[in-house]
Design a protein around this motif. Structure first.
Motif, PDB file in Angstrom:
ATOM      1  N   THR A 100       0.843  -1.194   0.000  1.00 56.86           N
ATOM      2  CA  THR A 100       0.000   0.000   0.000  1.00 56.86           C
ATOM      3  C   THR A 100       0.882   1.249   0.000  1.00 56.86           C
ATOM      4  N   THR A 139      -9.165   8.117  -3.276  1.00 62.32           N
ATOM      5  CA  THR A 139      -9.105   7.521  -4.608  1.00 62.32           C
ATOM      6  C   THR A 139      -8.125   8.327  -5.465  1.00 62.32           C
ATOM      7  N   PRO A 155      -5.324  11.627   3.179  1.00 62.66           N
ATOM      8  CA  PRO A 155      -6.011  10.449   3.741  1.00 62.66           C
ATOM      9  C   PRO A 155      -5.662   9.167   2.993  1.00 62.66           C
ATOM     10  N   ASP A 156      -5.478   8.074   3.729  1.00 59.93           N
ATOM     11  CA  ASP A 156      -5.070   6.803   3.129  1.00 59.93           C
ATOM     12  C   ASP A 156      -6.123   6.233   2.189  1.00 59.93           C
ATOM     13  N   ASP A 157      -7.393   6.569   2.422  1.00 61.62           N
ATOM     14  CA  ASP A 157      -8.452   5.971   1.608  1.00 61.62           C
ATOM     15  C   ASP A 157      -8.832   6.817   0.397  1.00 61.62           C
ATOM     16  N   GLN A 199      -9.573  11.736  -6.065  1.00 59.53           N
ATOM     17  CA  GLN A 199      -9.531  12.580  -4.876  1.00 59.53           C
ATOM     18  C   GLN A 199      -8.130  13.116  -4.617  1.00 59.53           C
ATOM     19  N   ASP A 241     -17.584  12.788   0.847  1.00 59.54           N
ATOM     20  CA  ASP A 241     -16.252  12.204   0.693  1.00 59.54           C
ATOM     21  C   ASP A 241     -15.234  12.768   1.678  1.00 59.54           C
TER      22      ASP A 241
END
Length: 380
Positions: free
Chosen positions: A17, A45, A41-43, A48, A294
Motif C-alpha cells: 500500500t 481515490t 487520507p489513506d483511503d 480525490q 467524501d
C-alpha cells in the motif's frame, strides 16, 4: 509523470500500500522550505488525490507569488500581470475570492501563457484582433474573458503610469469584439428529479439536495454550499455559508444572498423536490448545511462541480445541462406557470426584470398560449 497532481509524492509500505503526501516545494517553485509536507487520507481515490493536490497548489501559488518584494515591471504583459496581482489596490483584490478564482485567474493564465512575453509598448490593433481570433477557436467565452482581463490590466497599468499601457489601452478601448451568445439551456423539473434520485442511489445525496433547493428557491449555488476563501489578512482558508441555524424547526430557511444582500425567506415544506431530496439527505443539527460526503466538510467549488457532473451523467441528463442552469430552470418554470416576470424577479432576487429575462429561457410557447386563451376569453 502525471501533471494533474502537482506536489504529489508517496511512500510505499511493506504490504504494497502507499502513503500519500502533498509536498509544497514540489508543487510550487519558490515555496518556503519552512512549509510542511501534508499527508493525504489513506483511503483517497486517484481522483480525490488529484483534486486535493490541485486545491492545495492553487491555494499556495498566490502566497508564493506575493511573498517578498513587489515584482518589477519590465514592459511585458507578463510583468504587468504580476504587478496587477501583487498590488493590493488593483481591481483583482476588490472582487470576491470565488470570482477571482473562477473568472479572473483563468483569463490571466491565458494571457500569460500565450502573449506574456509581448512588449506592451509595441502592441497594435492587429495584435488584439489576431489574439482574439485564435482564442475564439478554443472557445468564445475563453476569448471574451481574456480580452476583458486584458482591458483591466492595461487600465491598471495606465493608472500607474507604466510605459506603453495608456497607448495600448486607448487602442483596445476603441475596438469591439463579438460577444458570446447567452446560454439558452435550462434544467427541467424532470431532469432535477432524476438527479435527486440518482444522487441517493450513488450515496451522495448532498448533490440532489443542493440541486433541489436551487431549483425550488432559485438560490445561487454559493448561497447553498457556501464558500472557502482566505481572510483579508491572509492565512488559512475559512468557510462561510448556509448553516443549520438558518433553517428553523418549522423548516423555514432565512438568509441574505451573497451577491446583493437581499433578504430571503423560503418554506422548505412547500417544495416537492426538496421533500424528495430529504428522504436521503439528513440535515445536520449544527454547522454547515451541505457537507461533502467524501470529506466530511463543506464543498470546495471544484469538488462540487466534479461530483455534480458524475451524478448528472449517471442520471441520463444531457451533458450540456450544467449546475448553473438549475437557477435558470427555476426562473423559467416560474414565468411559464405564472406568466409574471415580476414574480420570477422576486423569486430570484434580481434587481431588474432585464436580468430575469436572461434567466427565463425557452421559446415562449406556453406564454403565447396563455395570452391567446386570455384574449379569446375577453371576446366572449
Amino acid at each position: 509523470m502525471r501533471n494533474d497532481r502537482p506536489g504529489y509524492q508517496y511512500r510505499a509500505n511493506k504490504d504494497g500500500t502507499r502513503v500519500h503526501y502533498w509536498n509544497p516545494r514540489r508543487a510550487v517553485k519558490g515555496a518556503s522550505s519552512a512549509l510542511s509536507i501534508i499527508r493525504l487520507p489513506d483511503d483517497f481515490t486517484e481522483d480525490q488525490i488529484s483534486v486535493e493536490c490541485q486545491r492545495l497548489t492553487n491555494q499556495l501559488r498566490p502566497e508564493v507569488r506575493n511573498a517578498g518584494n513587489a515584482p518589477t515591471f519590465t514592459g511585458t504583459i507578463s510583468s504587468l500581470i504580476e504587478c496587477y496581482r501583487h498590488d493590493k489596490t488593483s481591481t483583482l483584490h476588490g472582487v470576491k475570492h470565488s470570482t477571482r478564482i473562477r473568472d479572473y485567474e483563468p483569463s490571466l493564465r491565458v494571457l500569460q501563457k500565450n502573449v506574456g512575453d509581448r512588449d506592451i509598448n509595441a502592441l497594435k490593433a492587429s495584435d488584439f484582433t489576431r489574439w482574439f481570433t485564435g482564442w475564439k477557436k478554443k472557445g468564445h467565452r475563453r476569448a471574451s474573458g481574456a480580452i476583458k482581463l486584458l482591458r483591466l490590466i492595461l487600465s491598471y497599468g495606465a493608472g500607474e503610469r507604466l510605459r506603453g499601457c495608456k497607448q495600448a489601452r486607448d487602442i483596445l478601448s476603441d475596438m469591439r469584439f463579438e460577444q458570446p451568445g447567452e446560454r439558452t439551456v435550462k434544467m427541467t423539473y424532470d431532469q432535477c428529479l432524476a438527479i435527486v434520485k440518482k444522487s441517493a442511489e450513488l450515496e451522495c445525496p448532498s448533490i440532489g439536495f443542493v440541486e433541489a433547493l436551487k431549483f425550488e428557491t432559485a438560490l445561487r449555488r454559493i448561497d447553498v454550499i457556501g464558500e472557502w476563501s482566505p481572510p483579508p489578512e491572509g492565512g488559512e482558508f475559512r468557510w462561510r455559508g448556509l448553516t443549520a441555524g438558518d433553517i428553523s424547526k418549522e423548516m423555514i430557511l432565512t438568509l441574505k444572498t451573497s451577491k446583493t444582500g437581499a433578504a430571503v425567506a423560503r418554506d422548505l415544506n412547500s417544495y416537492t423536490l426538496v421533500t424528495e431530496a430529504l428522504k436521503a439527505y439528513k440535515l445536520p443539527e449544527i454547522g454547515p448545511v451541505v457537507i461533502d460526503e467524501d470529506y466530511g466538510k463543506p464543498y470546495w467549488e471544484n469538488r462540487y462541480a466534479e461530483k455534480f457532473r458524475k451524478v448528472r451523467d449517471a442520471a441520463g441528463v444531457p451533458n450540456n445541462v450544467w449546475s448553473m442552469d438549475t437557477r435558470a430552470g427555476a426562473v423559467s418554470e416560474t414565468v411559464e406557470a405564472t406568466g409574471s416576470l415580476e414574480m420570477a424577479k422576486d423569486l430570484a432576487t434580481h434587481t431588474t426584470v432585464k436580468m430575469t429575462k436572461k434567466y427565463s429561457r425557452g421559446d415562449g410557447l406556453e406564454a403565447s398560449r396563455r395570452i391567446a386563451e386570455a384574449r379569446a376569453e375577453s371576446r366572449k
